[in-house]
Design an enzyme around this catalytic site. Structure first.
Site, PDB file in Angstrom:
ATOM      1  N   LYS A  46     -13.296  -1.158   5.795  1.00 60.06           N
ATOM      2  CA  LYS A  46     -13.787  -1.938   4.714  1.00 60.06           C
ATOM      3  C   LYS A  46     -14.631  -2.849   5.243  1.00 60.06           C
ATOM      4  O   LYS A  46     -15.649  -2.945   4.635  1.00 60.06           O
ATOM      5  CB  LYS A  46     -12.812  -2.659   4.116  1.00 60.06           C
ATOM      6  N   ASP A  89      -0.674  -5.718   9.520  1.00 55.21           N
ATOM      7  CA  ASP A  89      -1.576  -4.443   9.269  1.00 55.21           C
ATOM      8  C   ASP A  89      -2.568  -5.691   8.720  1.00 55.21           C
ATOM      9  O   ASP A  89      -2.705  -6.222   7.441  1.00 55.21           O
ATOM     10  CB  ASP A  89      -1.046  -3.738   8.094  1.00 55.21           C
ATOM     11  N   TRP A 102       0.897  -1.185  -0.105  1.00 51.83           N
ATOM     12  CA  TRP A 102      -0.061  -0.055  -0.116  1.00 51.83           C
ATOM     13  C   TRP A 102       0.758   1.275  -0.010  1.00 51.83           C
ATOM     14  O   TRP A 102       1.753   1.304   0.830  1.00 51.83           O
ATOM     15  CB  TRP A 102      -0.812   0.161   1.311  1.00 51.83           C
TER      16      TRP A 102
END
Ligand code: LMR
Length: 396
Positions: A242, A207, A127
């Site tokens: 999300k 993460d 990311w």
């Protein structure tokens, strides 16, 4: 003084949102920023969130300050979903609320630096904001290859990075639904990663921003849980943005696991006193609303079931898109077959920057410059057009 500042490029991913909005073509396709979309292309508020918000409107009696740790009811209610039945690992795990998963990653990297970590190892591509956060905190970092060309995870590279690092260095791992590749470690690979972390002493930062969007809530946490069962200490960064569809409400959490034998000792307390001080200096305290809504859901059986059903529906839709692409196989020089084996919102296409630009300009297909696509941007109405566009720009 202001003139001394240098112009910064806008964040490439977020800039796509505006570019897409400004495009007047009615058949444009948004595969850019990572938000879930239904088969109709919408990103609706979850039914469970609406239910929780209704409850909050009627029952929330104060918006007075909480501390830098935010809503601990939310933090604790999430733990069984993330960590399983022994959610506190016998008292070795504690958490705090953060503004989104980004806030959690920022705390993790800042705290790692504060406790003397000299270098962070990270699989790339990753990311893009990971590297930006690490750079901003001014921690040295080193890349290893996350994936092989055939669309599998490069286990040798991560093991070499961990074994070569050792005590005093850390590794950043994606818990599931790898962003941007969609390529996750298998459970056997996670076991090997856990063993390497345990024997080398390298500190893990995991993460987890997409739990439930890959293979299932427990399935997506299995790799991380197997690592936590082997290592003495870890940081876990978590996002609900999300899997509760709370994007702009910024709902995240940061957890610290301390060594066995440290249950209820001063270690966790000391670590959180540092994390709280960092949070206070950064955002003072996290925004309440989204986390409060998640807490309300997780304390109510019916709302929890509604939420789990909504996550399952999202997962099934993305699996359907992946299978369709997998069956399509080759389009020009792009092989879609590996995408059927990958997980979550994202996959990478082997396309050049020029091809990404041609997809956008000639076909109205918007994707990250890296070739990352958001699987949820595809629907049964636009997927054939997308495949044809890829064939057109990559065919010889
Ligand atoms: C993404 O990768 O598209 C999302 O995580 C959104 C973001 O903040 O970059």
């Amino acid at each position: 003084m202001l003139q001394r500042l240098e112009q910064q490029a806008p964040d490439a991913l977020l800039a796509l949102i505006k570019l897409y909005a400004d495009d007047t073509r009615s058949d444009k396709i948004d595969l850019g920023v990572g938000v879930y979309r239904t088969g109709q292309g919408d990103t609706p508020v979850f039914g469970a969130i609406k239910g929780a918000e209704k409850w909050l409107v009627e029952n929330q009696d104060s918006k007075s300050y909480l501390g830098p740790e935010g809503d601990l009811g939310f933090v604790h209610a999430l733990m069984p979903y993330i960590f399983g039945s022994d959610a506190t690992m016998g008292g070795r795990l504690e958490g705090m609320q953060t503004p989104g998963g980004t806030g959690a990653v920022r705390l993790a990297v800042a705290l790692a630096k504060q406790m003397g970590v000299t270098k962070l190892h990270m699989g790339t591509p990753s990311w893009p904001n990971h590297a930006q956060i690490i750079k901003d905190i001014d921690l040295d970092w080193q890349a290893f290859d996350h994936a092989n060309a055939d669309g599998t995870a490069n286990i040798d590279a991560v093991l070499a990075a961990i074994n070569g690092a050792g005590k005093g260095e850390a590794v950043l791992l994606h818990g599931c639904c790898h962003n941007p590749t969609g390529i996750d470690y298998t459970i056997d690979q996670w076991e090997a990663i856990g063993d390497a972390l345990a024997s080398s002493g390298t500190f893990p930062i995991i993460d987890t921003a997409y739990q439930g969007l890959g293979e299932g809530m427990d399935e997506d946490a299995a790799g991380m849980r197997s690592v936590l069962a082997k290592v003495p200490e870890a940081f876990i960064c978590y996002s609900c943005d999300k899997n509760f569809g709370m994007y702009r409400d910024r709902v995240g959490a940061f957890y610290i696991m301390a060594e066995k034998g440290d249950e209820g000792s001063e270690t966790l307390e000391k670590a959180f006193s540092n994390a709280n001080a960092l949070a206070r200096a950064s955002w003072s305290m996290p925004p309440d609303h989204g986390a409060a809504a998640v807490r309300v859901i997780l304390r109510d059986t019916a709302l929890t079931q509604e939420w789990l059903d909504e996550v399952a529906m999202m997962r099934a839709r993305m699996r359907e898109v992946r299978e369709y692409l997998g069956k399509a196989g080759m389009a020009g020089s792009v092989d879609f077959a590996p995408l059927a084996q990958q997980n979550g919102l994202f996959s990478m296409l082997p396309v050049t920057k020029e091809q990404v630009q041609a997809l956008r300009e000639d076909h109205g297909v918007y994707m990250a410059g890296s070739g990352r696509i958001n699987i949820a941007g595809l629907t049964m109405d636009n997927i054939d057009k997308f495949i044809a566009a890829v064939a057109d720009v990559t065919g010889s």
